[in-house]
Design an enzyme around this catalytic site. Structure first.
Site: not given
Length: 350
Positions: A103-104, A8
């Protein structure tokens, strides 16, 4: 037993902007919409979080908490490019990657021979590569399943690494607050607390039949998660279940006719987003989201093989009526999606 890493990025959009402009690093920074246009915060750096600012907060409220807050509109094209750079690094380790957002992502490294198969060392390697080559930090969680890996990645943020080894699962989960469990929001957590259930240990003191009686199907899932059990595989291809658009308006709408007047523009945006989806998709329903001036909201949907503007109008009328006269600040519409079919479909053209 699986070895899962949840990666993350730390305050992703803000981190990219601070990387590109060092002058932004030590000041409260947020990425979001303008306050005078009912904007909301998409993300913010840790300097801003010290003031209680968080994602989904209105920009106006954020500026009240921190008048010195710098708010930027953001650059999605740049963020997507950075995300692709990070995913390329992940793919050097494994092909079993399930992106959750820009983003993860989950990575299944069960079959990897890197570092003698050590998931912890692989996670350290990924964090170092991203920091050196991309210029931002990621936090990682290592665990035997997705549920625990995601909790672990949030345990030592920012720029952290937390590992839950198989032999530690029972002791870790036993003291874990149920509010940390996937699917337990504030209302559910409050309901569980009223029943005397605060930790996963408390859950396991109740018979499964009692949990199912009180909480339905979720009661069974709650029981399994409280034992640290999550059998979901890392899914390389995630089937998209819906596509939608929404807008927050500068002024509230105090009549349903004003809401209906926004439909043509919303339908045009929805059609463009649907056309841009990769691969063929079948529409199997319509949905309308209405958020009122007091921030309460409702979603109305209906299954349908053919979706027309008339259906969206009916759903919007229903959604508006649920507000009992409250003004409306946000409207959204969307399609529910299913597996592809050969026959053509009628789309919602105004």
């Amino acid at each position: 037993m699986r070895k899962v890493i949840h990666c993350d990025c730390d305050c992703f959009y803000a981190a990219v902007e601070m990387r590109d402009n060092p002058a932004l690093r030590d000041i409260p920074l947020a990425i979001g919409g303008a306050a005078d246009r009912r904007g909301v915060i998409a993300t913010c750096n840790y300097e801003a979080r010290r003031f209680g600012i968080h994602s989904a907060m209105s920009t106006a409220q954020a500026l009240k908490r921190c008048p010195a807050l710098t708010v930027m509109r953001g650059n999605m094209e740049k963020y997507r490019a950075v995300s692709q750079q990070i995913m390329t690094i992940y793919r050097e380790v494994t092909d079993l990657i399930e992106p959750l957002s820009l983003d993860e992502a989950y990575l299944d490294v069960s079959g990897s021979q890197m570092f003698d198969g050590s998931a912890t060392r692989i996670a350290e390697y990924l964090r170092r590569r991203v920091k050196e080559e991309v210029g931002i930090t990621i936090s990682a969680g290592v665990a035997p399943n997705k549920f625990l890996a995601k909790i672990a990645s949030d345990w030592d943020k920012p720029d952290g690494l937390f590992v839950i080894a198989p032999q530690d699962v029972t002791s870790f989960v036993e003291v874990l607050p149920v509010a940390k469990l996937h699917g337990v929001g504030k209302k559910t957590a409050a309901k569980l607390a009223r029943a005397g259930i605060v930790t996963c240990h408390d859950v396991l003191q109740r018979p499964l039949a009692e949990l199912v009686e009180k909480f339905g199907v979720f009661g069974e899932r709650l029981y399994r998660l409280s034992q640290g059990i999550d059998e979901r595989p890392v899914q390389v291809e995630r089937r998209r279940k819906s596509v939608s658009v929404e807008r927050t308006y500068a002024e509230d709408f105090d009549a349903v006719e004003l809401c209906l007047a926004q439909l043509p523009s919303l339908l045009d945006d929805l059609a463009r987003r649907f056309d841009a989806l990769k691969g063929a998709k079948r529409i199997q329903g319509a949905l309308v989201k209405v958020k009122f001036a007091d921030f309460s909201q409702t979603t109305v949907e209906q299954q349908a093989k053919t979706v027309s503007a008339t259906l969206f109008e009916a759903l919007m009328r229903e959604g508006y009526s649920r507000g009992n006269g409250k003004a409306v600040r946000l409207l959204g519409i969307g399609y529910r999606l299913g597996d592809t079919e050969d026959q053509p479909q009628q789309l919602a053209l105004w």
